[in-house]
Each structure stands twice: as C-alpha cells, then as structure tokens.
Design a protein around this motif. Structure first.
Motif, short mmCIF file in Angstrom:
data_model
loop_
_atom_site.label_atom_id
_atom_site.label_comp_id
_atom_site.label_asym_id
_atom_site.label_seq_id
_atom_site.Cartn_x
_atom_site.Cartn_y
_atom_site.Cartn_z
N GLY A 146 0.81 -1.21 0.00
CA GLY A 146 0.00 0.00 0.00
C GLY A 146 0.85 1.26 0.00
O GLY A 146 0.52 2.24 -0.67
N GLN A 147 1.95 1.23 0.75
CA GLN A 147 2.84 2.38 0.77
C GLN A 147 3.52 2.58 -0.59
O GLN A 147 3.64 3.71 -1.08
N LEU A 177 -4.47 -2.93 3.03
CA LEU A 177 -3.58 -2.06 2.26
C LEU A 177 -4.32 -1.41 1.10
O LEU A 177 -4.04 -0.26 0.75
N ALA A 178 -5.26 -2.12 0.52
CA ALA A 178 -6.06 -1.54 -0.56
C ALA A 178 -6.83 -0.33 -0.05
O ALA A 178 -6.99 0.67 -0.76
N GLY A 179 -7.30 -0.41 1.20
CA GLY A 179 -8.03 0.71 1.78
C GLY A 179 -7.22 1.99 1.82
O GLY A 179 -7.74 3.09 1.61
N VAL A 181 -4.95 2.90 -0.32
CA VAL A 181 -4.89 3.43 -1.68
C VAL A 181 -6.23 4.02 -2.08
O VAL A 181 -6.29 5.09 -2.70
N VAL A 182 -7.32 3.36 -1.70
CA VAL A 182 -8.66 3.87 -2.02
C VAL A 182 -8.86 5.25 -1.42
O VAL A 182 -9.42 6.15 -2.06
N GLU A 183 -8.38 5.45 -0.20
CA GLU A 183 -8.53 6.77 0.44
C GLU A 183 -7.83 7.86 -0.38
O GLU A 183 -8.37 8.96 -0.54
N VAL A 184 -6.64 7.55 -0.89
CA VAL A 184 -5.92 8.53 -1.70
C VAL A 184 -6.68 8.82 -2.99
O VAL A 184 -6.83 9.98 -3.41
N LEU A 185 -7.17 7.77 -3.64
CA LEU A 185 -7.91 7.96 -4.90
C LEU A 185 -9.22 8.71 -4.65
O LEU A 185 -9.63 9.53 -5.49
N GLN A 186 -9.88 8.46 -3.54
CA GLN A 186 -11.09 9.20 -3.19
C GLN A 186 -10.78 10.68 -3.02
O GLN A 186 -11.56 11.55 -3.44
N GLN A 187 -9.64 10.98 -2.41
CA GLN A 187 -9.24 12.38 -2.23
C GLN A 187 -9.02 13.05 -3.58
O GLN A 187 -9.47 14.18 -3.81
N LEU A 188 -8.34 12.36 -4.49
CA LEU A 188 -8.10 12.92 -5.82
C LEU A 188 -9.42 13.15 -6.56
O LEU A 188 -9.60 14.17 -7.23
N ALA A 189 -10.34 12.20 -6.43
CA ALA A 189 -11.64 12.34 -7.08
C ALA A 189 -12.38 13.55 -6.53
O ALA A 189 -13.01 14.32 -7.29
N ALA A 190 -12.33 13.74 -5.21
CA ALA A 190 -13.00 14.87 -4.59
C ALA A 190 -12.41 16.20 -5.04
O ALA A 190 -13.11 17.23 -5.07
N ARG A 203 -15.71 -2.55 -5.17
CA ARG A 203 -15.92 -1.60 -4.06
C ARG A 203 -15.31 -0.25 -4.41
O ARG A 203 -15.89 0.81 -4.15
N LEU A 204 -14.13 -0.27 -5.01
CA LEU A 204 -13.48 0.96 -5.46
C LEU A 204 -14.34 1.64 -6.52
O LEU A 204 -14.59 2.86 -6.45
N ALA A 205 -14.79 0.89 -7.51
CA ALA A 205 -15.62 1.47 -8.57
C ALA A 205 -16.90 2.08 -8.00
O ALA A 205 -17.31 3.18 -8.39
N ALA A 206 -17.53 1.38 -7.05
CA ALA A 206 -18.79 1.86 -6.48
C ALA A 206 -18.58 3.10 -5.64
O ALA A 206 -19.48 3.97 -5.56
N SER A 207 -17.41 3.22 -5.02
CA SER A 207 -17.22 4.31 -4.06
C SER A 207 -16.78 5.62 -4.69
O SER A 207 -17.08 6.68 -4.14
N ILE A 208 -16.09 5.59 -5.83
CA ILE A 208 -15.57 6.86 -6.34
C ILE A 208 -15.95 7.17 -7.79
O ILE A 208 -15.80 8.31 -8.22
N ALA A 209 -16.44 6.21 -8.56
CA ALA A 209 -16.70 6.46 -9.98
C ALA A 209 -18.07 7.11 -10.19
O ALA A 209 -19.03 6.80 -9.49
#
Length: 259
Positions: A146-147, A177-179, A181-190, A203-209
């Motif tokens: 994840g890092q 660890l996936a979580g 990365v998802v947090e970072v991608l959610q931040q970029l999406a926001a 779960r990633l697709a549902a949460s940010i797309a």
C-alpha cells in the motif's frame, strides 16, 4: 476530456477491442470493469499509447490522433498524449535503487529538466499529500504494498497531468492495504482529478466512480452510473457478471438487482 471512437486492437491476430466507443468528461472518474480478458486494461493503455490501436480515433484534450494498421502515430503526437497523463500500474513499478523521494523526483529532473531543489519540493509536497512524507528516504523494498502504491500515485501526479490512468491499482494488495490506496484515490476524485481506471475492485468502482463501463469480449456492453449498472443492469451479460457480487461490496443502501 477523452473520446475514444471505433477503437480496434488485436494481439497476434486475436481481437481484444472491437469498435469501442467511450466518452469521459473532464473532472469525472470512470471505472472499466469486466471479466479477465474483457479488454479493460488494454483500453486504458490505449489512452496514453502504451498500446497503439489499429483503427479508430482518440482525442485527449486538444490532441487527436487517427489510427491506422499500417502506420504508428507521429512521435510528437505520442509525446503530447503522454504529457497529459499520469499512469499508476498494478505492481507499482518503482525504481528499486531509488528512495521514495527520488522515485517521485525522477521524471521531473530527467524528463522535464527541473532543477533538483524545485523537484524535491514538489516531490515532498506530493508525498505529504498521499501520507508518505515520513517515508521519503525509504527504499521501496522496505515499504508495504500500500505504501509503494501511494508513492507510485505521488510519482504519477508529479508532472500535474490532466488525466490519471490507474491499471488495477488495488489488485495486488490485501484489503487493509487496498483501503489506504482507495482513500488517496477518493481524495483525488473529490479534488476533481479526471481518472480512468481498469479494476476488479468493485468496491473501489462503487465508491468513487461517476461512470462504470462494463466490457466483455472487447466490446462495451453497458455504461452508466455505478448504482444503475451494479443493481439494475440492463443487459443480461452485465446481470450475470454482477450476480457474482456479494452485498458487502456495495454501499449498504443500494441493494442488489433492485432489491
């Protein structure tokens, strides 16, 4: 921001993409989903020309290229496309002999010819953004998956791309660890970053797309908002795919198949 029209791609005579049309709005997140071999990673890699289609048209921002089976795009056009994109790979692809900081600086210094103090400041800013400033001097081998992926995201952001391309960004990671990365991608999406990702992580697709595109056999079967595609699919092939999902993959208030 991105328009793909009539995209055709094959490998050794085997068709992988068949007349694919996709539109991606600026500031949106689009997830490409589908079974293995459906063409989603190939389609993603066509956007920055890591894979060159044999037919069709690609427009990225103000740059457009028409593909032909008997000719590659001009080098200048390829460079114009790639300068607008940042790429995050499934297996991180960090330079093992460089620290996290140097990995993020490398493209700025070598390709864009920034001086090292300026590149260092930019790299530290991005490592802070992805929660990795404390590991700036660490070697990739000492970092968790994840890092490493968060460092890879910082590296992709370094040249300020207009579009982020993410090829299975969480598939090599365990759920914890996936979580990260998802947090970072959610931040970029926001923040309004335009993103296109190929992913098995629904779960990633549902949460940010904002848009999900389901591919099968190299064709776009269905496209729409995640809630519609995952809970009320219009095509039988999409329905068969999402029927394998467990309720825990999706937000609790969605239900499955309209339930």
């Amino acid at each position: 921001m991105i328009r793909l029209q009539g995209i055709v791609k094959s490998f050794d005579g085997n068709p992988v993409l068949r007349e694919v049309d996709v539109d991606i709005a600026e500031g949106s997140v689009t997830a490409l989903v589908g079974p293995s071999g459906s063409g989603k990673s190939t389609l993603l890699r066509c956007v920055n020309l890591l894979e060159v289609p044999e037919a069709g048209t690609l427009r990225l921002g103000d740059v457009q290229v028409r593909f032909r089976a008997d000719a590659r795009p001009p080098r200048e056009t390829v460079q114009q496309m790639r300068r607008q994109t940042g790429m995050v790979f499934q297996n991180f692809q960090l330079f093992p002999h460089q620290s996290a900081l140097d990995n993020v600086m490398e493209g700025l210094v070598t390709v864009q010819k920034w001086d090292r103090p300026r590149a260092r400041a930019r790299a530290m800013e991005l490592l802070e953004k992805v929660g990795m400033a404390a590991k700036a001097d660490a070697w990739p081998a000492t970092l968790s998956g994840g890092q490493q992926q968060r460092v890879a995201i910082a590296r992709a952001l370094a040249p300020s791309p207009r579009v982020m391309l993410c090829d299975e960004p969480t598939s090599a990671l365990d759920p914890t660890l996936a979580g990260e990365v998802v947090e970072v991608l959610q931040q970029l999406a926001a923040e309004g970053m335009t993103m296109l990702m190929a992913t098995h992580d629904l779960r990633l697709a549902a949460s940010i797309a904002q848009q999900v595109i389901f591919l099968e056999g190299g064709t776009v079967v269905e496209a729409g908002a995640p809630r519609q595609v995952f809970t009320q699919p219009r095509d039988a092939r999409t329905a068969a795919f999402v029927s394998t999902l467990t309720q825990s993959v999706l937000p609790a208030d969605w239900g499955m198949n309209g339930r």
